[in-house]
Design a protein around this motif. Structure first.
Motif, short mmCIF file in Angstrom:
data_model
loop_
_atom_site.label_atom_id
_atom_site.label_comp_id
_atom_site.label_asym_id
_atom_site.label_seq_id
_atom_site.Cartn_x
_atom_site.Cartn_y
_atom_site.Cartn_z
N THR A 269 38.52 46.10 21.27
CA THR A 269 39.83 45.51 20.98
C THR A 269 40.51 45.04 22.26
N LEU A 270 41.61 44.34 22.07
CA LEU A 270 42.39 43.91 23.24
C LEU A 270 42.85 45.11 24.06
N ASP A 271 43.28 46.15 23.37
CA ASP A 271 43.78 47.32 24.11
C ASP A 271 42.71 47.90 25.04
N ASP A 272 41.44 47.78 24.65
CA ASP A 272 40.35 48.27 25.51
C ASP A 272 40.24 47.46 26.81
N ALA A 273 40.81 46.27 26.81
CA ALA A 273 40.66 45.37 27.96
C ALA A 273 41.87 45.35 28.87
N LEU A 274 42.83 46.22 28.61
CA LEU A 274 44.04 46.24 29.44
C LEU A 274 43.84 47.13 30.65
N LYS A 275 42.85 46.80 31.44
CA LYS A 275 42.49 47.62 32.60
C LYS A 275 41.93 46.70 33.68
N PRO A 276 41.75 47.22 34.89
CA PRO A 276 41.23 46.37 35.97
C PRO A 276 39.80 45.90 35.68
N ILE A 277 39.42 44.81 36.33
CA ILE A 277 38.05 44.31 36.21
C ILE A 277 37.43 44.21 37.59
N GLU A 278 36.10 44.20 37.59
CA GLU A 278 35.36 43.92 38.83
C GLU A 278 34.95 42.47 38.84
N LEU A 279 35.24 41.79 39.94
CA LEU A 279 34.91 40.36 40.05
C LEU A 279 33.49 40.23 40.61
N ASN A 280 32.55 40.69 39.80
CA ASN A 280 31.17 40.74 40.29
C ASN A 280 30.28 39.68 39.67
N HIS A 281 30.88 38.61 39.13
CA HIS A 281 30.09 37.55 38.50
C HIS A 281 30.16 36.29 39.35
N PRO A 282 29.06 35.56 39.45
CA PRO A 282 29.10 34.34 40.27
C PRO A 282 30.17 33.35 39.81
N ALA A 283 30.42 33.28 38.49
CA ALA A 283 31.45 32.34 38.01
C ALA A 283 32.82 32.65 38.62
N CYS A 284 33.05 33.93 38.96
CA CYS A 284 34.34 34.29 39.60
C CYS A 284 34.51 33.51 40.90
N TYR A 285 33.40 33.20 41.53
CA TYR A 285 33.43 32.46 42.79
C TYR A 285 34.02 31.06 42.58
N THR A 286 33.62 30.42 41.46
CA THR A 286 34.17 29.10 41.16
C THR A 286 35.68 29.17 40.95
N CYS A 287 36.13 30.17 40.17
CA CYS A 287 37.58 30.29 39.93
C CYS A 287 38.33 30.44 41.25
N PHE A 288 37.76 31.23 42.16
CA PHE A 288 38.41 31.47 43.44
C PHE A 288 38.38 30.23 44.33
N VAL A 289 37.19 29.67 44.51
CA VAL A 289 37.04 28.56 45.46
C VAL A 289 37.71 27.29 44.94
N GLU A 290 37.54 27.01 43.66
CA GLU A 290 38.07 25.77 43.09
C GLU A 290 39.51 25.93 42.57
N GLY A 291 40.01 27.16 42.56
CA GLY A 291 41.36 27.38 42.01
C GLY A 291 41.44 27.09 40.52
N VAL A 292 40.37 27.43 39.80
CA VAL A 292 40.33 27.08 38.37
C VAL A 292 41.24 27.98 37.56
N THR A 293 41.98 27.39 36.65
CA THR A 293 42.57 28.13 35.56
C THR A 293 42.29 27.37 34.28
N CYS A 294 41.93 28.11 33.24
CA CYS A 294 41.66 27.46 31.95
C CYS A 294 42.96 27.09 31.25
N ARG A 295 44.09 27.62 31.74
CA ARG A 295 45.37 27.24 31.16
C ARG A 295 45.66 25.77 31.47
N THR A 296 46.55 25.20 30.70
CA THR A 296 46.92 23.81 30.93
C THR A 296 47.72 23.68 32.23
#
Lengths: 296, 262
Positions: A269-296
Motif C-alpha cells: 500500500t501507499l502507507d508502506d512506501a512512506l519511508k526513505p529509499i535507496e537511490l541505487n538504480h541507474p535510472a536515478c542517475y538520469t533524474c539527478f544529472v538531467e534534472g528530470v521530474t515527471c511532473r508538469t
C-alpha cells in the motif's frame, strides 16, 4: 597485491512530504508499444494490470491523510480503463489531477466530458499528450506507424472542446530539446489551432524497451550510479522521489520510472512506501544529472 | 491590537502602484501593513521603491526570493521558472534590476527577515513569501488541495497563512475554519484584463478574520512609458497596459492559463 573492489554505497533519500501521488491506473497495458518506453508498456504487457476503482480510491484516501498536494494518472494508456471517468472524479474530489495519455482514445464525447470536468472542478484537471516529433517520420519511428496523425487527431478534439493539453516530448531525437526544436513544436501546435501551446520535454531513461532500442549499447554504464557525495540539500529537494510515490495494482513504488525494476517495490500500500529509499538504480542517475521530474 | 491589517507582495519595481497601495491602505485605516517580498523585477527605476518601504513605522517588510538574489548579488532571480522563454524574460529584468539597485538597498534586502509570525486575537498567523517551506514555491489556487494546505498549516503551526510569489490572489477557507490567503502582487496586474492591482485587507473585528482584496488603480500609462524609456521589453509594457500576462506563462497551471489571453 590484491585489487580492492570499490564498494558502491548508494545515497538514502527521505520522503520529505508526499506532494504527488502517482497512480498507474492501467498498469503496463497500452494501445501502443513505443520503442522508447522505459517500462515496456504494450497491448500484451500485463506485468502490472489495471487497477480496480477501489484500489485507486484507497490510495487517494491514504494520500489525502498525508496531506497530498496533487494526483497524476498514468499507464499504460489511462483511457483504456473502463472506469476512468469514475477514477477522475474520485481524484478531483480531493485535489488537482494530471493525466498522461497518448490521446488516441479521446473521442468527441470524452473530450467534451473532460472539458466539462475542467470547468466544473475547483481543482485543476490537466492533460499531457505524448508526441515525439513534429513530422510523421520523426514521431512514428518511436511511437508506431500512423501514430502522429492519430495523436494529433486526439489533440484536435481536446482543443475543439476548449482544452489546452501539454504536449510532452521525449528527447530521443536530441535536437528537439533545443531552441529550434521547441520552435518547431510551437509552430506545429499553433497550426493545429492551439493559441497557447504548452510543452514539456523529458529525457529518455535507458531502461525497458529504450535500452533494447539501441541493441546491446542502450543501457547505463557502470559508473552511472549515484553516490552519497553527489547530493547536497538542493539536489535532494530537486529529486522528485523526495516528494512523490507511485501506486500500481501490484503495490507501491518510489516513482513512476522504477515500477518494472527489480527490488524497487516498497510494499502493498501507499502507507508502506512512506519511508526513505535507496537511490541505487541507474535510472536515478538520469533524474539527478538531467534534472528530470515527471511532473508538469 | 489593531482591527485592520493590510498585506501585499510582488512590488516588481512598480513604485507608482506601491505608493497608491500604501495610500489606500492608510486611508482605509490599516494600522499595520506587511510587504511579503519581491521588490524588484519587471518595472523601471528599482531604487524608487525603497524610500517608500524603508523606515515607515507601520510597515513590515519581508524578503522574497528576488530580494535574496539581489541582496546577495546572485546571477539570477531563482524565481523557479522551468521554460526557456520564461527564463529569458526573467533574466532581462533581473539583470536590469541588479544593475540599477544601489548597494545600500541591496544590503537592506539581504538582511530582511524571511518570515513573520504574529498572534492576532488568539490566532497563530504566519506570513511567508512562496510557501512556509520554500521561498520560491508557487501556491496556485487550482493546484493546492485542501489536504495540502491543511498540512502546511499543521506543519508550521498556523491558523492563518499569507503568501505571495505567484502574482495571482486567492483565498481559501478550510472546512475547519483555518485560512490561506495568497495576496497576489501589486507590481503587475493579475492576468485578468484589469490594469489595477490588488492587496489584501484583513478585518479582525468580527468572530473570525475577514479578508477582502482591494483593487488599486495607479498611473499605469506613466509606468509603461518609463519602462519603454528604460529599454525594458515591450512585452512587459503590454502587460501593464492591458492587464494580461505576456511572459511567465509556462508556470501557470491549466486553469489559471485558461483565464488569461495568452
Amino acid at each position: 597485491m590484491t585489487a580492492i573492489e570499490p564498494v558502491h554505497t548508494p545515497p538514502t533519500l527521505d520522503l520529505q512530504h508526499l506532494d504527488t501521488l502517482w497512480l498507474q491506473v492501467t498498469g503496463t497495458l497500452c494501445n501502443l508499444a513505443c520503442l522508447h518506453c522505459f517500462i515496456s508498456c504494450g497491448p500484451k504487457n500485463d506485468s502490472h494490470e489495471f487497477m480496480e476503482l477501489s484500489q485507486v480510491q484507497e490510495a487517494i484516501n491514504d494520500a489525502v491523510a498525508q496531506g497530498v498536494k496533487e494526483f497524476y494518472f498514468t499507464g499504460g494508456e489511462p483511457f483504456m480503463h473502463p472506469e476512468i471517468r469514475e477514477m477522475i472524479d474520485a481524484a478531483l474530489a480531493h485535489g488537482p489531477l494530471t493525466i498522461l495519455t497518448n490521446g488516441i482514445l479521446i473521442d468527441d464525447d470524452l473530450a467534451r466530458w473532460l472539458a466539462d470536468r475542467f470547468h466544473q472542478s475547483r481543482y485543476s484537471l490537466d492533460l499531457r499528450v505524448s508526441l515525439d516529433g513534429t513530422t510523421p517520420a520523426e514521431n512514428d519511428v518511436i511511437r508506431g506507424r500512423n501514430t502522429f496523425e492519430k495523436i494529433l487527431a486526439g489533440v484536435d478534439r481536446l482543443v475543439a472542446a476548449g482544452l489546452n493539453p501539454v504536449i510532452t516530448v521525449t528527447t530521443c531525437h536530441a535536437e528537439l530539446g533545443g531552441a529550434e526544436g521547441r520552435a518547431r513544436f510551437f509552430d506545429l501546435l499553433q497550426s493545429r489551432g492551439m493559441d497557447k501551446p504548452r510543452l514539456k520535454f523529458l529525457s529518455p531513461f535507458k531502461i525497458g524497451r529504450e535500452e533494447r532500442r539501441h541493441g546491446g549499447d542502450g543501457g547505463y554504464q557502470p559508473y552511472e550510479l549515484l553516490r552519497e557525495s553527489d547530493l547536497d540539500d538542493d539536489a535532494r529537494d530537486a529529486l522528485q522521489c523526495s516528494s512523490c510515490r507511485m501506486v500500481t495494482s501490484k503495490g507501491s513504488y518510489p516513482c513512476p520510472i522504477l515500477i518494472e525494476v527489480e527490488d524497487a517495490r516498497m510494499g502493498d500500500t501507499l502507507d508502506d512506501a512512506l519511508k526513505p529509499i535507496e537511490l541505487n538504480h541507474p535510472a536515478c542517475y538520469t533524474c539527478f544529472v538531467e534534472g528530470v521530474t515527471c511532473r508538469t | 491590537m489593531p482591527d485592520l491589517i493590510a498585506l501585499f507582495g510582488g512590488v516588481y519595481n512598480n513604485y507608482l502602484s506601491l505608493k497608491a497601495t500604501l495610500d489606500d491602505a492608510r486611508r482605509r485605516g490599516a494600522h499595520e501593513i506587511y510587504c511579503l517580498g519581491d521588490m524588484g523585477g519587471f518595472g523601471p527605476h528599482p531604487d524608487r521603491v525603497f524610500p517608500l518601504l524603508r523606515d515607515a513605522k507601520d510597515l513590515f517588510v519581508m524578503q522574497g526570493n528576488y530580494d535574496h538574489s539581489i541582496g546577495h548579488r546572485l546571477d539570477d532571480c531563482a524565481c523557479g521558472y522551468t521554460d526557456p522563454r520564461d527564463n529569458h524574460f526573467a533574466q532581462v529584468s533581473y539583470d536590469y534590476t541588479l544593475a540599477h539597485t544601489a548597494d545600500e538597498h541591496k544590503d537592506w534586502l539581504r538582511d530582511l527577515p524571511t518570515h513573520f509570525r504574529r498572534q492576532w486575537r488568539g490566532r497563530d498567523v504566519l506570513l511567508a513569501h512562496g510557501s512556509p517551506r520554500r521561498v520560491n514555491e508557487f501556491l496556485w489556487e487550482s493546484t493546492c488541495s485542501d489536504a495540502f494546505l491543511a498540512h502546511l498549516l499543521d506543519a508550521h503551526g498556523a491558523d492563518l497563512l499569507f503568501v505571495t510569489h505567484t502574482g495571482i490572489p486567492w483565498h481559501r477557507r478550510l472546512p475547519d475554519g483555518r485560512q490561506v490567503i495568497n495576496v497576489g502582487a501589486i507590481g503587475r496586474p493579475a492576468n485578468d484584463g484589469r490594469t489595477s492591482v490588488d492587496y489584501a485587507l484583513v478585518d479582525l473585528s468580527g468572530d473570525e478574520p475577514s479578508v477582502t482584496f482591494c483593487p488599486v488603480s495607479y498611473d499605469h500609462h506613466r509606468l509603461a512609458n518609463e519602462m519603454r524609456e528604460e529599454g525594458l521589453p515591450e512585452e512587459f509594457a503590454e502587460t501593464i497596459l492591458t492587464g494580461w500576462w505576456t511572459t511567465c506563462l509556462e508556470i501557470l497551471p491549466a486553469k489559471e492559463r485558461h483565464r488569461g489571453r495568452y
